[in-house]
Design a protein around this motif. Sequence first.
Motif: not given
Length: 142
Positions: A58-84
């Motif tokens: 939820r933390y990663i989701y809200e940073l990317f979709y709701k608050n738009k505080e992180i980039s697409r690259d960082l979001y994809d990195f977090c998904l690929n590395e298993g952080y979300a």
Amino acid sequence: MPKIKTSKKKFPKGWDIVEPTLEEFDIKMREAENDSHEGKRKTESTWPIFRIHHQRSRYIYELFYKNKEISRDLYDFCLNEGYADKNLIAKWKKAGFERLCCLKCIQDPNHKCICRVPRVDLDKDQIIECVSCGCKGCASGD
């Protein structure tokens, strides 16, 4: 001689924003895994792990979709590395699943988990607690 595995991951720009929080979640996860399971039901011992996994995703989701505080690259990195959990986040984007606690609650189409039933359809005195994850009610709406 076997190869020594070294981590040569290049962290995307903005990693310093999410790293401290993800490290806190990692510490909490290790504590939950090492916690004593004596006196608890078999399923009850995994509930803290499900909660931390949900909070981290939820933390990663809200940073990317709701608050738009992180980039697409960082979001994809977090998904690929298993952080979300990308499957859980995919469900959160669909109507009716905005507050979904875990994927176990919706996997079986013939069984409706008690936490997915809206509170309006339940008795006022009925205690809601999902057997699989310990959720107290994640149905969208009241």
